[in-house]
Enzyme design. Structure first.
Site, PDB file in Angstrom:
ATOM      1  N   LYS A   1       3.761  39.617  -5.289  1.00 42.86           N
ATOM      2  CA  LYS A   1       4.429  38.229  -5.537  1.00 42.86           C
ATOM      3  C   LYS A   1       4.570  38.344  -7.284  1.00 42.86           C
ATOM      4  CE  LYS A   1       3.572  33.233  -5.168  1.00 42.86           C
ATOM      5  NZ  LYS A   1       2.771  32.207  -4.767  1.00 42.86           N
TER       6      LYS A   1
ATOM      7  N   SER B   1       4.603  29.015  -1.239  1.00 46.48           N
ATOM      8  CA  SER B   1       5.670  29.802  -2.301  1.00 46.48           C
ATOM      9  C   SER B   1       5.849  31.172  -2.359  1.00 46.48           C
ATOM     10  CB  SER B   1       5.340  29.112  -3.729  1.00 46.48           C
ATOM     11  OG  SER B   1       3.885  29.827  -4.035  1.00 46.48           O
TER      12      SER B   1
ATOM     13  N   SER C   1       0.185  28.495  -0.148  1.00 45.24           N
ATOM     14  CA  SER C   1       1.374  29.357  -0.238  1.00 45.24           C
ATOM     15  C   SER C   1       1.578  31.035   0.102  1.00 45.24           C
ATOM     16  CB  SER C   1       1.563  29.477  -2.173  1.00 45.24           C
ATOM     17  OG  SER C   1       2.029  28.420  -2.508  1.00 45.24           O
TER      18      SER C   1
END
Lengths: 95, 432
Positions: free
Chosen positions: B29, B104, B128
């Site tokens: 990420k 996310s 997330s």
């Protein structure tokens, strides 16, 4: 959760908060945020019904020896700054 | 297949020659620092930012022999549940490209679901990792707070977030957790419980005699098809020898409000560092000025850089957080949210005395269509109802595919006691 009786949020209040947070906003953003904040703050207000509970968080101090270790070099620390001068970060003027 | 836009930067970082992850690609990420490779947090503010150091989890990946094959797309600074708030465009769900992958960590989950990476790392502040795992039909783990080092993770809400693995199977997710878990002197909130772990070995599917508690409050209000698939999965676990009990957790109804007050308050403080001086978008560029002098004094220059560098959702959360912490409102919002957090923790403690694990649908709804939730931020906030209580209570949870509803993936969330990673891995593996 919104019951239609939420506190009104004015554009002026949004601008005050934005000023505290150092974020410029356009007039459109101010208007949109004022409307959205009313609904979100009404959700926040429901926390008023939360009972108080006894809690004893298991907190401990985390200590380490105060010894000098290798860190970033000055060059590395400055590598992402768009403005530097004589090995320092260069910021905007204070006033 | 359509271009999913799962990555912001596609660059390979090779790991050691020999290790448990040799030959495996891992998408990381883009809020996790990679030395020498751009790390943007999905924000214009950090476009072009190249960290001079690795996050601890990235060091662990390299030592384990993994090949990092890119930086995964995400909601800007982790603020969103759909991966649509990224400055670099939305990521599409590989299961149905008209839908969002969740967020996310949407790029991480989409990359794994589409086979563009073998494994991925996400971060979970309020769901997330679990939300995108559920929406994309893969496995995601949010570890107990403190199990994984946050050194090098660009902070959004420190007291809530953990880095977590995403993988096609429970065993692989647990194996990746084994690689990244462990104490770190550079993150004082880490614990030793994850040192020398072997969570992967717990993926044995043995739920004989296990008690699974279902908090009724986390089923109410969920989509009908999602609930049906959830109960089918519970029945599957019962067939394998698990026992099901109903539990009640009245506090979780305040979780979304408490979560957003705390997360936004912490965000307003954390994101104060982005002023364009040491890194990030500079006022000169943001305001199209000739030089720094023209950008005005520091308040004006910072406000110019932040106006241009942050997207609407980030501004919204910084402003609401600033408001919640401001004089006259602190006790009413932030103080009350901390009371709610303590209440939620107490409810979890009590429920986990009655059951070994707690189960709920990970997301109360099927994957949103692209654009569906952007107009009203509250729609997006309320979708986090089942994931945020776990972060507030510092507990571990896993999302595992439970089946489909109307052809779309449904995730089951299994929540364990503090450091109960083995138990949730074991329970989840019984559903595969």
């Amino acid at each position: 959760m919104s019951d239609g009786n939420e506190p009104a949020v004015t554009g002026e209040e949004v601008r005050e908060v934005a000023d505290l947070a150092r974020v410029d906003l356009s007039d459109d953003e101010v208007e949109q945020f004022a409307e959205q904040f009313e609904a979100v703050l009404a959700d926040f207000e429901t926390l008023d019904e939360v009972p108080e509970v006894e809690s004893e968080p298991d907190l401990v101090n985390v200590m380490r020896a105060d010894e000098i270790e290798e860190g970033l070099t000055q060059e590395e620390a400055l590598s992402n700054a768009s403005e530097t001068e004589d090995g320092y970060f260069k910021g905007p003027r204070v006033s | 297949m359509a271009e999913l836009n799962a990555y912001i930067t596609e660059e390979r970082i090779e790991g050691a020659d020999d290790g448990p992850l040799t030959g495996k690609t891992v998408a990381v990420k883009d809020n996790i620092s990679t030395e020498g490779v751009e790390t943007t947090c999905g924000s214009k503010m950090l476009e072009g930012y190249v960290p001079p150091y690795d996050a601890t989890v990235v060091e662990h990946l390299k030592e384990a022999g993994a090949t990092i094959n890119g930086k995964a797309n995400m909601d800007e600074f982790g603020m969103g549940s759909t991966t649509e708030t990224s400055h670099f465009g939305a990521t599409l769900n590989p299961v149905d490209t008209d839908r969002v992958p969740g967020g996310s960590s949407g790029g991480s989950a989409a990359a794994v679901a589409a086979g563009e990476a073998d494994l991925a790392l996400g971060s979970d502040t309020g769901g997330s990792v679990r939300a995108p795992a559920a929406f994309c039909g893969v496995v995601g783990i949010k570890p107990t707070y403190g199990l994984v080092s946050r050194y090098g993770l660009v902070a959004y809400a420190n007291s809530l977030e953990q880095i977590g693995p995403i993988a096609p199977t429970v065993e692989e997710a647990a194996g990746l957790l084994d690689v990244i878990a462990g104490s770190d002197e550079r993150d004082a909130t880490t614990v030793e419980n994850g040192d020398d772990s072997n969570y992967a070995a717990a993926a044995d599917g043995d739920v004989e005699g296990m008690t699974i508690g279902v908090p009724v409050e986390l089923i109410e209000g969920a989509d009908e098809g999602v609930v049906e698939t959830f109960w089918d999965a519970i029945a599957d676990l019962e067939d394998q020898g698990a026992e099901y009990v109903e539990v009640s957790m009245p506090s979780v109804e305040k979780a979304v409000a408490a979560y957003y007050v705390i997360a936004m308050s912490e965000a307003s403080s954390n994101l104060a560092r982005f002023d364009g001086t040491r890194y990030g978008l500079n006022a000169v560029e943001a305001g199209d000025f000739d030089d720094l002098d023209e950008a005005g004094n520091w308040n004006e220059a910072f406000a110019t850089a932040r106006e241009e560098g942050f997207g609407p959702e980030v501004k919204r959360r910084i402003l609401l957080g600033t408001f919640a912490l401001s004089a006259g409102y602190h006790d009413r919002y932030y103080g009350k949210a901390q009371d709610a957090r303590a209440w939620i923790k107490q409810d979890f403690d009590e429920s986990l005395e009655e059951a070994d694990v707690l189960a709920s649908p990970t997301m109360p709804v099927p994957p949103f269509e692209l654009g569906e939730s952007l107009d009203d931020p509250r729609t997006m906030y309320l979708a986090d109802a089942n994931t945020v209580p776990v972060n507030l209570a510092d507990l571990p949870a896993i999302s595992v595919p439970a089946g489909e509803a109307d052809g779309l993936p449904v995730g089951m969330q299994l929540i364990g006691p503090k450091y109960g990673e083995e138990t949730i891995v074991r329970a989840a593996s019984a559903l595969e």
